[in-house]
Motif scaffolding. Structure first.
Motif, mmCIF file in Angstrom:
data_model
loop_
_atom_site.group_PDB
_atom_site.id
_atom_site.type_symbol
_atom_site.label_atom_id
_atom_site.label_comp_id
_atom_site.label_asym_id
_atom_site.label_seq_id
_atom_site.Cartn_x
_atom_site.Cartn_y
_atom_site.Cartn_z
ATOM 1 N N ALA A 1 50.190 -2.924 26.936
ATOM 2 C CA ALA A 1 49.218 -3.985 26.644
ATOM 3 C C ALA A 1 49.837 -5.050 25.742
ATOM 4 O O ALA A 1 49.683 -6.252 25.983
ATOM 5 C CB ALA A 1 47.984 -3.384 25.980
ATOM 6 N N ARG A 2 50.538 -4.623 24.713
ATOM 7 C CA ARG A 2 51.185 -5.578 23.802
ATOM 8 C C ARG A 2 52.247 -6.390 24.531
ATOM 9 O O ARG A 2 52.320 -7.624 24.366
ATOM 10 C CB ARG A 2 51.821 -4.823 22.634
ATOM 11 N N THR A 3 53.043 -5.747 25.361
ATOM 12 C CA THR A 3 54.069 -6.449 26.132
ATOM 13 C C THR A 3 53.445 -7.478 27.066
ATOM 14 O O THR A 3 53.961 -8.595 27.232
ATOM 15 C CB THR A 3 54.904 -5.448 26.946
ATOM 16 N N ALA A 4 52.320 -7.119 27.672
ATOM 17 C CA ALA A 4 51.635 -8.043 28.580
ATOM 18 C C ALA A 4 51.138 -9.274 27.833
ATOM 19 O O ALA A 4 51.288 -10.412 28.297
ATOM 20 C CB ALA A 4 50.478 -7.335 29.262
ATOM 21 N N VAL B 1 44.417 -10.279 36.584
ATOM 22 C CA VAL B 1 44.313 -8.941 35.999
ATOM 23 C C VAL B 1 45.700 -8.337 35.832
ATOM 24 O O VAL B 1 46.534 -8.393 36.736
ATOM 25 C CB VAL B 1 43.447 -8.028 36.886
ATOM 26 N N VAL B 2 45.932 -7.738 34.650
ATOM 27 C CA VAL B 2 47.180 -7.039 34.366
ATOM 28 C C VAL B 2 46.860 -5.560 34.172
ATOM 29 O O VAL B 2 45.947 -5.200 33.422
ATOM 30 C CB VAL B 2 47.870 -7.587 33.102
ATOM 31 N N ARG B 3 47.612 -4.715 34.844
ATOM 32 C CA ARG B 3 47.412 -3.263 34.751
ATOM 33 C C ARG B 3 48.124 -2.704 33.527
ATOM 34 O O ARG B 3 49.296 -3.004 33.297
ATOM 35 C CB ARG B 3 47.966 -2.595 36.016
ATOM 36 N N ALA C 1 37.714 -16.491 29.937
ATOM 37 C CA ALA C 1 39.039 -15.871 29.915
ATOM 38 C C ALA C 1 39.774 -16.124 31.232
ATOM 39 O O ALA C 1 39.159 -16.184 32.302
ATOM 40 C CB ALA C 1 38.926 -14.375 29.666
ATOM 41 N N LYS C 2 41.093 -16.271 31.134
ATOM 42 C CA LYS C 2 41.930 -16.442 32.318
ATOM 43 C C LYS C 2 42.717 -15.178 32.648
ATOM 44 O O LYS C 2 43.235 -15.032 33.751
ATOM 45 C CB LYS C 2 42.904 -17.603 32.107
ATOM 46 N N TRP C 3 42.805 -14.273 31.652
ATOM 47 C CA TRP C 3 43.572 -13.040 31.812
ATOM 48 C C TRP C 3 42.708 -11.851 31.432
ATOM 49 O O TRP C 3 41.853 -11.947 30.554
ATOM 50 C CB TRP C 3 44.834 -13.064 30.951
ATOM 51 N N PHE C 4 42.981 -10.730 32.103
ATOM 52 C CA PHE C 4 42.210 -9.519 31.846
ATOM 53 C C PHE C 4 43.134 -8.307 31.868
ATOM 54 O O PHE C 4 43.874 -8.102 32.836
ATOM 55 C CB PHE C 4 41.119 -9.347 32.903
ATOM 56 N N LEU C 5 43.093 -7.508 30.800
ATOM 57 C CA LEU C 5 43.862 -6.267 30.730
ATOM 58 C C LEU C 5 42.983 -5.124 31.201
ATOM 59 O O LEU C 5 41.950 -4.834 30.587
ATOM 60 C CB LEU C 5 44.333 -6.012 29.293
#
Length: 383
Positions: free
Chosen positions: A363-366, A354-356, A331-335
């Motif tokens: 989460a959906r918007t991210a 990482v996205v907060r 994975a390249k992205w992490f919620l």
């Protein structure tokens, strides 16, 4: 390992002792017994056998700790053991792409699986592993089977909450029922209340969620009675339940749960994974399945976080291990839940962003922003 048979060894006679007169007067040298070990040799031999014994004990004796290790990741949009992880019937579904991975933690130790001093030493030098007290995961008096059963129940509850959030997000009507999940053995009215009872009113006032029940009961003083309107086996029942004090407020000594009525059938097959921390990723996957176009845009996005029926994302344990597991899984992205940010900072593997998040909408918007490559303004755990 066995040794081959050997020929009998013939032991020579011991040497003749020195002349007693010489020994007594010191006129002649004493003859040393070649079969007698020196004190230094005896001490070395004892130390050697003690080291062997301690080494054996260090392998055999379990210690009251568990080791948290990175676990595998699973794509909620894909298959698990040859079966689609999420299936929907009763509504149109759409093709998906990419991955919405839920992450896991492997726990080494616990009842029947004790860790040794060597396990702890190995874990201590691995940055991706943590050592914690066993009682944090396996309280005294609780068997491994009971822990597994509780973890499985948490997984089922998290799936139901995730489905409720996703269906609401696509405009489906979801009906919630507040139920008694468990009655404490020492509850003042334990004989009057049952697990599975649906609570529909408190003191004659209709309630539709857990907050309404808690507020209604909490309006009383400890020791007073509260009228609970219940539905038991399909029939209305009213119970006068006595309250008691707990955490500074009145309660009746029950644990509340939620039962949902869904207009469509959604099944989630998570295998033998337990716990509630995959809820957020399940909700995104169900939403993606029920909406046109791939939500991820083909990207591989991992994440974690509990979720409740209101769409609020909650913190989880083992965030450091889950970050490593996501990275190792490609994975390249992490919620990450906002309430876990303090543990995230300084522990993000290279190449993972990482996205907060604090809600399902965030989460959906991210995910939509990652799919559209609009990522510069995404919130992180450092801003």
């Amino acid at each position: 390992m066995t040794t081959p048979p050997h020929e009998p060894t013939v032991r020579p006679d011991p040497p003749e002792p020195a002349d007693p007169a010489d020994s007594a007067t010191g006129a002649g040298p004493a003859v040393a017994d070649p079969h007698r070990l020196s004190r230094r040799s005896i001490a070395s031999l004892v130390g050697f056998f003690l080291a062997i014994a301690l080494g054996a004990l260090s392998v055999m004796v379990g210690l009251p700790y568990v080791i948290m290790k990175p676990g595998p990741i699973t794509n909620t949009l894909g298959k698990l053991s040859g079966q689609q992880l999420i299936t929907v019937s009763g509504a149109p579904t759409y093709p998906t792409q990419g991955a919405l991975d839920f992450t896991t933690v492997r726990i080494a130790g616990g009842p029947g699986y004790k860790v040794t001093v060597w396990d702890l030493l190995a874990a201590a030098i691995r940055p991706s592993e943590d050592i914690v007290d066993e009682e944090l995961y396996f309280p005294k008096g609780v068997t491994g089977k009971q822990v597994e059963e509780e973890s499985a129940a948490e997984m089922i509850d998290s799936q139901q909450e995730a489905v409720a959030v996703a269906l609401k997000a696509v405009g489906q009507k979801v009906t919630e029922h507040v139920v008694i999940a468990q009655v404490a053995k020492d509850a003042p009215s334990a004989s009057l209340l049952r697990a599975g009872d649906e609570i529909v009113s408190v003191d004659g006032k209709a309630v539709s969620d857990s907050s309404g029940v808690r507020d209604g009961v909490g309006a009383h003083r400890a020791g007073e009675t509260v009228a609970l309107g219940l539905v038991r086996d399909g029939k209305p029942v009213t119970v006068e339940a006595k309250t008691r004090a707990a955490d500074g407020r009145a309660t009746v000594g029950v644990f509340l749960g939620v039962r949902f009525e869904f207009p469509i059938d959604v099944k989630i097959n998570a295998g033998d994974v337990g716990g509630p921390s995959a809820g957020t990723m399940f909700s995104l996957a169900v939403y993606d399945t029920l909406t046109p176009g791939p939500l991820t845009g083909g990207q591989q996005i991992a994440g974690t976080g509990t979720i409740n029926a209101k769409g609020q994302v909650g913190p989880i344990g083992g965030i450091r291990q889950k970050l490593v597991g996501a990275h190792d899984g490609g994975a390249k992205w992490f919620l990450a839940p906002a309430d876990n940010c303090d543990e995230v900072v300084g522990h993000v593997p290279d190449g993972l962003r990482v996205v907060r998040i604090a809600t399902f909408d965030e989460a959906r918007t991210a995910v939509e922003a990652i799919a559209d490559q609009r990522t510069d303004s995404l919130p992180t755990c450092t801003r």
